[in-house]
Design an enzyme around this catalytic site. Sequence first.
Site, PDB file in Angstrom:
ATOM      1  N   LYS A 151     -15.894  34.676  22.445  1.00  0.00           N
ATOM      2  CA  LYS A 151     -15.347  34.271  21.153  1.00  0.00           C
ATOM      3  C   LYS A 151     -13.915  33.764  21.298  1.00  0.00           C
ATOM      4  O   LYS A 151     -13.134  34.283  22.105  1.00  0.00           O
ATOM      5  CB  LYS A 151     -15.395  35.476  20.210  1.00  0.00           C
ATOM      6  N   SER A 224     -17.800  36.543  11.713  1.00  0.00           N
ATOM      7  CA  SER A 224     -16.887  35.577  12.299  1.00  0.00           C
ATOM      8  C   SER A 224     -17.305  35.118  13.691  1.00  0.00           C
ATOM      9  O   SER A 224     -16.668  34.240  14.267  1.00  0.00           O
ATOM     10  CB  SER A 224     -15.485  36.186  12.369  1.00  0.00           C
ATOM     11  N   SER A 248     -19.194  40.962  11.576  1.00  0.00           N
ATOM     12  CA  SER A 248     -18.956  39.728  12.329  1.00  0.00           C
ATOM     13  C   SER A 248     -19.755  39.605  13.616  1.00  0.00           C
ATOM     14  O   SER A 248     -19.832  38.523  14.190  1.00  0.00           O
ATOM     15  CB  SER A 248     -17.461  39.592  12.653  1.00  0.00           C
TER      16      SER A 248
END
Length: 560
Positions: A151, A224, A248
């Site tokens: 990420k 996210s 997320s």
Amino acid sequence: MISKILTYPVVQTFDTPQGTPEFEEKRALLLQEFWDKVPQELYLTQNIISNPPTHVMDIPSTCGILTPEEVEITENYDATGLAEAIATKKYSAVAVVTAFAKRAIICHQLTCCLTQWFMDSAIERAKELDEHLKKTGMTVGPLHGVPISIKEHMPITGTYSSQGCFASIVKDDQDCEMVAILRSMGAVFYCKTNQPQTIMHLESDSHWGRVLNPHNIHLSAGGSTGGEAALITMYGSPLGIGTDIGGSVRGPSAFCGIYGFKPTSYTLPMKGFLATAFPAELNVLCSTGPMCRTLRDMELFMRLVLSTKPYLIDPRIIPIPWTGSATSVEKKLKVGIISNDGFIEPQPPVKRAIAWAKKALSDPKFADIIEVKGFQPYDAREAWYKIRHMYWPDAGKVSKDAIFSTGEPLHPLSEWIWKDAETLGMQDAVQVSQARAERDEYRCKFAESWNEQDVDVVVGPAFVGPACAHDTAFYWTYTSLYNFVDYPGVVFPTPIKTEANETYVDDYVPLSEECKHVRELWEASNFEGAPVDLQINARKYHDNYLFGALEILKDALELK
């Protein structure tokens, strides 16, 4: 559907919000730097970019860019299988890394899932690993040559990271602890993945663009960690790392139909994940966890990372040994089934998935090991209202100031997420302390209710729907609840897919205004083809027990 094209060959179904001319100039340079690294032979045809199908899952394997062997490598192996195939020299690390790097850039063109792509340096590392194996006959570690995606906000030496806005971009000169651990085991890093502005909403749209759901590009891939989810479900990565403070990891995994695990906080290392402090963690703790396509890869990840004793480096981590799927469940497993949380009724395909799970778990052949019961979470409405305030003790001011400082535009869901907290203004120490007292009181009541209902684990929705249409990820109640009480949770795929023309039952009665809005959102969009995940949760610090329960439930729930 005519996609909206910017300067670069990436499918986008919405125009990206525009900032000041100065900001757009900087953004264009950032995007140009990305595309300068991509060889022309890896570009999809303009026809695909201009006229993409709603379902883009099949394009990487049929577009002609990947060789048959590269299709086989990316589609027929999980991370566990790849580690074995490389160690036994069935495939070289170079072949594996090349296949995933090529596939990742194809996936990006279809979904905008990446922020950085460094194929050249990844292949150089793979060559070193191949040479080591050739000379010594040994791997450097259990992940020798296995590609892992990361990420955007997690630092990797020599790459950039950000906290969800342009002003927060920094070049990192060292790995965060998680990356360092995986690198020491032989993992190869080849890309970083897209996340939302602020990293705090369930739609991954940023200055890089908006991530699309590969199963239906009119839907969100979640956030996210949405870039990870889109990439993994398209076989552009065998294993990725996400973070979860409201859903997320679990939300995007569920939207895209893969596995995702949110551990209890301070189970896995997060040292160095963010360049600056995050005010939400005064009362709502974040977790990090794996996202992947198989149950055994989640197990592999947890076992390997925790075997390094990361608590010796970061004393915040609780030193609980990992037993995972080997954890003993000594009595009949009591499974609570959540039909709704008493606040928002799930949309039709999620209701079908719950009915499927209940029927599967109630099969008489599992009667000696599984007891199925109804379960109602304690006051989910209260948990939702409280956590929305606690995410932003600064009323969102720090994030807003950072966004506006460069002329970056405010994205719709960024403004929405701190709307409630904004009315309270900047909280002082006494107010934050009072919020913690209220949180702890709720946690005790939640635990008491769980005990009264006498269950070991609960199975329920991972989201109010199968996914959401773009810019409508308003209600994360089914995941944020477990951040608020800090219980571990796994989302897992089901055989249920969203069908055309599904409707609510005739006797539907909304449980709240939010519930009524969720039905309106369902009727305003087309969700056809979206997969449905469900979620399973256990008590705080019962992460091992959760995996022991999954082992028992594996056959009934068709977990692979």
